[in-house]
Design a protein around this motif. Structure first.
Motif, PDB file in Angstrom:
ATOM      1  N   ASN A  70       6.669  12.485   7.462  1.00  0.00           N
ATOM      2  CA  ASN A  70       6.559  10.802   7.609  1.00  0.00           C
ATOM      3  C   ASN A  70       6.757  10.247   8.319  1.00  0.00           C
ATOM      4  OD1 ASN A  70       6.066  11.875   3.934  1.00  0.00           O
ATOM      5  ND2 ASN A  70       7.980  10.210   3.540  1.00  0.00           N
ATOM      6  N   LEU A  71       7.371  10.469   9.234  1.00  0.00           N
ATOM      7  CA  LEU A  71       7.526   9.978  10.354  1.00  0.00           C
ATOM      8  C   LEU A  71       6.145   9.568  11.497  1.00  0.00           C
ATOM      9  CD1 LEU A  71      10.444   9.870   9.699  1.00  0.00           C
ATOM     10  CD2 LEU A  71      11.295   9.596  11.858  1.00  0.00           C
ATOM     11  N   TYR A  72       5.722  11.527  11.495  1.00  0.00           N
ATOM     12  CA  TYR A  72       4.442  12.143  12.041  1.00  0.00           C
ATOM     13  C   TYR A  72       3.204  11.008  11.407  1.00  0.00           C
ATOM     14  CZ  TYR A  72       6.085  15.098  15.725  1.00  0.00           C
ATOM     15  OH  TYR A  72       6.578  15.281  16.473  1.00  0.00           O
ATOM     16  N   LEU A  73       3.302  10.816   9.906  1.00  0.00           N
ATOM     17  CA  LEU A  73       2.129  10.419   9.577  1.00  0.00           C
ATOM     18  C   LEU A  73       2.205   9.205   9.419  1.00  0.00           C
ATOM     19  CD1 LEU A  73      -0.106  10.125   7.341  1.00  0.00           C
ATOM     20  CD2 LEU A  73       0.806  10.202   5.056  1.00  0.00           C
ATOM     21  N   GLY A  74       3.104   8.358   9.335  1.00  0.00           N
ATOM     22  CA  GLY A  74       3.025   6.780  10.254  1.00  0.00           C
ATOM     23  C   GLY A  74       2.648   6.826  10.881  1.00  0.00           C
ATOM     24  N   CYS A  75       3.408   7.675  12.393  1.00  0.00           N
ATOM     25  CA  CYS A  75       2.543   6.948  13.460  1.00  0.00           C
ATOM     26  C   CYS A  75       1.055   7.599  13.263  1.00  0.00           C
ATOM     27  CB  CYS A  75       3.545   7.901  14.719  1.00  0.00           C
ATOM     28  SG  CYS A  75       4.748   7.534  15.135  1.00  0.00           S
ATOM     29  N   MET A  76       0.422   8.365  13.025  1.00  0.00           N
ATOM     30  CA  MET A  76      -0.468   8.633  13.075  1.00  0.00           C
ATOM     31  C   MET A  76      -1.674   7.826  12.018  1.00  0.00           C
ATOM     32  SD  MET A  76      -2.097  11.503  14.660  1.00  0.00           S
ATOM     33  CE  MET A  76      -3.446  11.023  14.409  1.00  0.00           C
ATOM     34  N   ILE A  77      -1.242   6.661  11.294  1.00  0.00           N
ATOM     35  CA  ILE A  77      -1.268   6.115  10.763  1.00  0.00           C
ATOM     36  C   ILE A  77      -2.184   4.568  11.869  1.00  0.00           C
ATOM     37  CG2 ILE A  77      -1.488   4.118   9.154  1.00  0.00           C
ATOM     38  CD1 ILE A  77      -0.072   6.128   7.091  1.00  0.00           C
ATOM     39  N   ILE A  78      -0.822   4.110  12.486  1.00  0.00           N
ATOM     40  CA  ILE A  78      -0.520   3.430  13.471  1.00  0.00           C
ATOM     41  C   ILE A  78      -1.785   4.064  14.587  1.00  0.00           C
ATOM     42  CG2 ILE A  78       0.644   2.847  15.496  1.00  0.00           C
ATOM     43  CD1 ILE A  78       2.849   2.526  13.913  1.00  0.00           C
ATOM     44  N   LYS A  79      -2.200   5.364  15.037  1.00  0.00           N
ATOM     45  CA  LYS A  79      -2.685   5.095  16.163  1.00  0.00           C
ATOM     46  C   LYS A  79      -4.109   5.836  15.408  1.00  0.00           C
ATOM     47  CE  LYS A  79      -4.179   7.731  19.885  1.00  0.00           C
ATOM     48  NZ  LYS A  79      -3.118   7.527  21.480  1.00  0.00           N
ATOM     49  N   THR A  80      -4.443   5.885  14.210  1.00  0.00           N
ATOM     50  CA  THR A  80      -5.773   5.302  13.785  1.00  0.00           C
ATOM     51  C   THR A  80      -6.347   4.058  13.886  1.00  0.00           C
ATOM     52  OG1 THR A  80      -5.212   6.080  11.831  1.00  0.00           O
ATOM     53  CG2 THR A  80      -6.341   7.179  12.667  1.00  0.00           C
ATOM     54  N   GLY A  81      -5.371   2.948  14.599  1.00  0.00           N
ATOM     55  CA  GLY A  81      -5.678   1.761  13.948  1.00  0.00           C
ATOM     56  C   GLY A  81      -5.365   1.255  12.058  1.00  0.00           C
ATOM     57  N   ASP A  82      -5.187   2.267  11.790  1.00  0.00           N
ATOM     58  CA  ASP A  82      -4.801   1.156  10.222  1.00  0.00           C
ATOM     59  C   ASP A  82      -3.462   0.392  10.176  1.00  0.00           C
ATOM     60  OD1 ASP A  82      -7.393   2.065   9.519  1.00  0.00           O
ATOM     61  OD2 ASP A  82      -5.973   4.490   9.223  1.00  0.00           O
ATOM     62  N   ALA A  83      -2.671   0.580  10.888  1.00  0.00           N
ATOM     63  CA  ALA A  83      -1.787  -0.275  10.628  1.00  0.00           C
ATOM     64  C   ALA A  83      -0.624  -0.752  12.216  1.00  0.00           C
ATOM     65  CB  ALA A  83      -0.264   1.115  10.335  1.00  0.00           C
ATOM     66  N   ASP A  84      -0.127  -1.470  12.381  1.00  0.00           N
ATOM     67  CA  ASP A  84       0.568  -1.751  13.615  1.00  0.00           C
ATOM     68  C   ASP A  84       1.730  -1.560  13.699  1.00  0.00           C
ATOM     69  OD1 ASP A  84      -1.706  -3.474  13.320  1.00  0.00           O
ATOM     70  OD2 ASP A  84      -1.018  -5.315  11.726  1.00  0.00           O
TER      71      ASP A  84
ATOM     72  N   TYR B 267      -6.384  12.293   9.746  1.00  0.00           N
ATOM     73  CA  TYR B 267      -4.997  12.286  10.590  1.00  0.00           C
ATOM     74  C   TYR B 267      -4.727  14.291  11.615  1.00  0.00           C
ATOM     75  CZ  TYR B 267      -4.834   8.493   8.247  1.00  0.00           C
ATOM     76  OH  TYR B 267      -4.342   6.832   7.672  1.00  0.00           O
ATOM     77  N   ALA B 268      -4.398  15.247  10.826  1.00  0.00           N
ATOM     78  CA  ALA B 268      -4.437  16.480  11.230  1.00  0.00           C
ATOM     79  C   ALA B 268      -5.236  16.875  12.080  1.00  0.00           C
ATOM     80  CB  ALA B 268      -4.629  17.519  10.296  1.00  0.00           C
ATOM     81  N   VAL B 269      -6.432  16.970  12.333  1.00  0.00           N
ATOM     82  CA  VAL B 269      -7.731  16.838  13.142  1.00  0.00           C
ATOM     83  C   VAL B 269      -7.280  15.214  14.333  1.00  0.00           C
ATOM     84  CG1 VAL B 269      -9.487  16.908  14.622  1.00  0.00           C
ATOM     85  CG2 VAL B 269      -9.279  17.426  11.767  1.00  0.00           C
ATOM     86  N   GLN B 270      -6.945  14.267  14.444  1.00  0.00           N
ATOM     87  CA  GLN B 270      -6.453  13.600  15.893  1.00  0.00           C
ATOM     88  C   GLN B 270      -5.240  14.193  16.078  1.00  0.00           C
ATOM     89  OE1 GLN B 270      -7.250   9.771  16.074  1.00  0.00           O
ATOM     90  NE2 GLN B 270      -9.078   9.570  13.935  1.00  0.00           N
ATOM     91  N   LEU B 271      -3.860  15.104  15.393  1.00  0.00           N
ATOM     92  CA  LEU B 271      -2.762  14.988  16.082  1.00  0.00           C
ATOM     93  C   LEU B 271      -3.218  16.165  16.229  1.00  0.00           C
ATOM     94  CD1 LEU B 271      -0.226  14.552  16.478  1.00  0.00           C
ATOM     95  CD2 LEU B 271       0.151  15.733  13.908  1.00  0.00           C
ATOM     96  N   ALA B 272      -4.139  16.750  15.913  1.00  0.00           N
ATOM     97  CA  ALA B 272      -4.529  18.729  16.734  1.00  0.00           C
ATOM     98  C   ALA B 272      -4.745  18.162  18.030  1.00  0.00           C
ATOM     99  CB  ALA B 272      -5.252  19.838  15.836  1.00  0.00           C
ATOM    100  N   GLU B 273      -5.555  17.242  18.237  1.00  0.00           N
ATOM    101  CA  GLU B 273      -6.785  16.589  19.177  1.00  0.00           C
ATOM    102  C   GLU B 273      -5.469  16.055  20.700  1.00  0.00           C
ATOM    103  OE1 GLU B 273      -9.324  16.538  22.204  1.00  0.00           O
ATOM    104  OE2 GLU B 273      -9.055  17.739  20.633  1.00  0.00           O
TER     105      GLU B 273
ATOM    106  N   THR C 158       0.559  -0.972  -0.147  1.00  0.00           N
ATOM    107  CA  THR C 158      -0.130  -0.442  -0.107  1.00  0.00           C
ATOM    108  C   THR C 158       0.483   1.235   0.117  1.00  0.00           C
ATOM    109  OG1 THR C 158      -1.821  -1.572   1.299  1.00  0.00           O
ATOM    110  CG2 THR C 158      -1.870   1.258   1.239  1.00  0.00           C
ATOM    111  N   ILE C 159       0.746   2.121  -0.707  1.00  0.00           N
ATOM    112  CA  ILE C 159       1.542   3.102  -1.217  1.00  0.00           C
ATOM    113  C   ILE C 159       0.555   4.353  -0.730  1.00  0.00           C
ATOM    114  CG2 ILE C 159       3.274   4.586  -2.522  1.00  0.00           C
ATOM    115  CD1 ILE C 159       3.392   2.546  -4.212  1.00  0.00           C
ATOM    116  N   VAL C 160       1.323   5.245   0.833  1.00  0.00           N
ATOM    117  CA  VAL C 160       0.776   6.398   1.219  1.00  0.00           C
ATOM    118  C   VAL C 160       0.981   7.735   0.751  1.00  0.00           C
ATOM    119  CG1 VAL C 160      -0.135   7.541   2.893  1.00  0.00           C
ATOM    120  CG2 VAL C 160      -0.687   5.260   3.148  1.00  0.00           C
ATOM    121  N   ASP C 161       0.394   8.331   0.077  1.00  0.00           N
ATOM    122  CA  ASP C 161       1.051   9.675  -0.729  1.00  0.00           C
ATOM    123  C   ASP C 161       0.760  10.553   0.345  1.00  0.00           C
ATOM    124  OD1 ASP C 161       1.981  12.107  -1.714  1.00  0.00           O
ATOM    125  OD2 ASP C 161       1.083  11.596  -4.217  1.00  0.00           O
ATOM    126  N   PRO C 162       2.097  11.734   0.996  1.00  0.00           N
ATOM    127  CA  PRO C 162       1.650  12.119   1.909  1.00  0.00           C
ATOM    128  C   PRO C 162       0.815  13.493   1.454  1.00  0.00           C
ATOM    129  CG  PRO C 162       4.071  12.003   1.513  1.00  0.00           C
ATOM    130  CD  PRO C 162       3.000  11.051   0.996  1.00  0.00           C
TER     131      PRO C 162
END
Length: 348
Positions: free
Chosen positions: A107-121, A81-87, A68-72
């Motif tokens: 990308n490191l912040y984006l990756g951690c948000m993907i994990i935080k929202t349950g889309d990665a492990d 992701y932005a709304v949840q990070l700001a919260e 799966t390729i995610v274009d930031p």
């Protein structure tokens, strides 16, 4: 089957979703291609899709279409992701604009948000980033595991001396993160390393030795006459052992022990005859970062041991750090390690 082969086999048996936020980097892409070919993990590559495609063609990589390729800059979940990070960071003053900046340009912040929202492990980075860069978003977003406040780094040592540890396998912590841990932190490091021993090294009976230069009171800390405090570290290790027993009653741990008393049954029997850990330890917790870092490198170089890691531990979902001098093999096996940690995290 070697330990690394066992780790890969466990990763394959229950595939996890692992984020590679440095996906346009050559070694990372080549490792990703191998991982996908071998069906080790489900990979999420963060980067420019056209750039990844061009580099895959240039280097003859045939399997990246399985990722799966995610274009930031063009991600459908960017605003979520932005709304949840700001919260998450509002108490630290983060605005929604700052959060958008981070999830689109880091990308490191984006990756951690993907994990935080349950889309990665889990996630690994470090081929291009510092340890601080890797840990900062992990601690801000994913945070520590329940009941743990200390992140540490564990080194898995595969030695030729099969009479020690488990067939020569010994884990050592902390070798990477906390310079001078308190007694409370040492107790947490002991517990976290026991989990790593099970999840990654396949050691089902972790036996933890809290190391010092004394065994059961054979030496005493010097006392500073002005402050009344210990100059050395024995008292800290003794207190850490007490806390570990109290906080983790099922953890097999003892200290303070010298390294030979921890590992060698004959020496352990002489120096600490009543200890269930002395002479049988397979996890070594050192009193400071400098001891751990120097110690594992001496074993690696003089003892010709294989050193795997450091494996970061204590984070709610695994985030691991690579050396910027890492090889394709290093990335390949660290993904498998991260997958094993992710499996274990879901069971806790």
């Amino acid at each position: 089957m070697s330990l690394l082969e066992q780790i890969v086999a466990r990763a394959k048996a229950n595939k996890q979703r692992i984020v590679l936020p440095e996906a346009e980097e050559e070694r990372t892409l080549k490792a990703a291609d191998r991982l996908l070919a071998d069906d080790v993990a489900n990979l999420i590559l963060i980067g420019n899709p056209d750039s990844i495609k061009d580099k895959a063609f240039k280097w003859g990589l045939k399997n990246l279409d399985k990722a799966t390729i995610v274009d930031p800059l063009n991600c459908e979940k960017t605003e979520e992701y932005a709304v949840q990070l700001a919260e998450l960071r509002k108490k630290k003053g983060m605005t929604i604009d700052q959060a958008r900046e981070l999830v689109t340009k880091n990308n490191l912040y984006l990756g951690c948000m993907i994990i935080k929202t349950g889309d990665a492990d889990g996630q690994i980075s470090g081929a291009l980033s510092t340890t601080g860069d890797t840990l900062r978003p992990a601690l801000q977003i994913i945070k520590c595991a329940p009941g743990i406040n200390t992140v540490s780094g564990c080194m898995i040592m595969i030695t030729r001396e099969e009479q020690y540890g488990v067939d020569g396998i010994v884990l050592m912590s902390d070798v990477a993160v906390t310079p001078n841990p308190s007694a409370e932190q040492l107790a947490e490091i002991a517990y976290s390393t026991s989990l790593t021993a099970k999840a990654v090294a396949g050691i089902q009976d972790p036996r933890v030795a809290m190391l010092s230069f004394s065994t059961k009171g054979s030496a005493k800390d010097a006392i500073d006459k002005e402050t009344g405090k210990s100059v050395y570290i024995i008292d800290k290790v003794v207190e850490a052992t007490r806390i570990a027993h109290e906080k983790y009653p099922d953890l097999k741990v003892d200290g303070e022990l010298q390294a030979d008393a921890a590992l060698d049954p004959k020496v352990g029997g002489i120096k600490a005859p009543s200890s269930e850990i002395a002479g049988r330890a397979n996890v070594l917790v050192v009193p400071s970062l400098e001891v751990g870092n120097i110690g594992y490198k001496l074993v690696q170089r003089l003892g010709h041991a294989e050193a795997i890691g450091p494996v970061l531990q204590g984070i709610a979902r695994p985030v691991n750090d690579l050396s910027r001098g890492c090889s394709v093999n290093d990335i390949y096996y660290m993904v498998a390690i991260t997958a094993c940690q992710a499996q274990d995290a879901k069971e806790q």
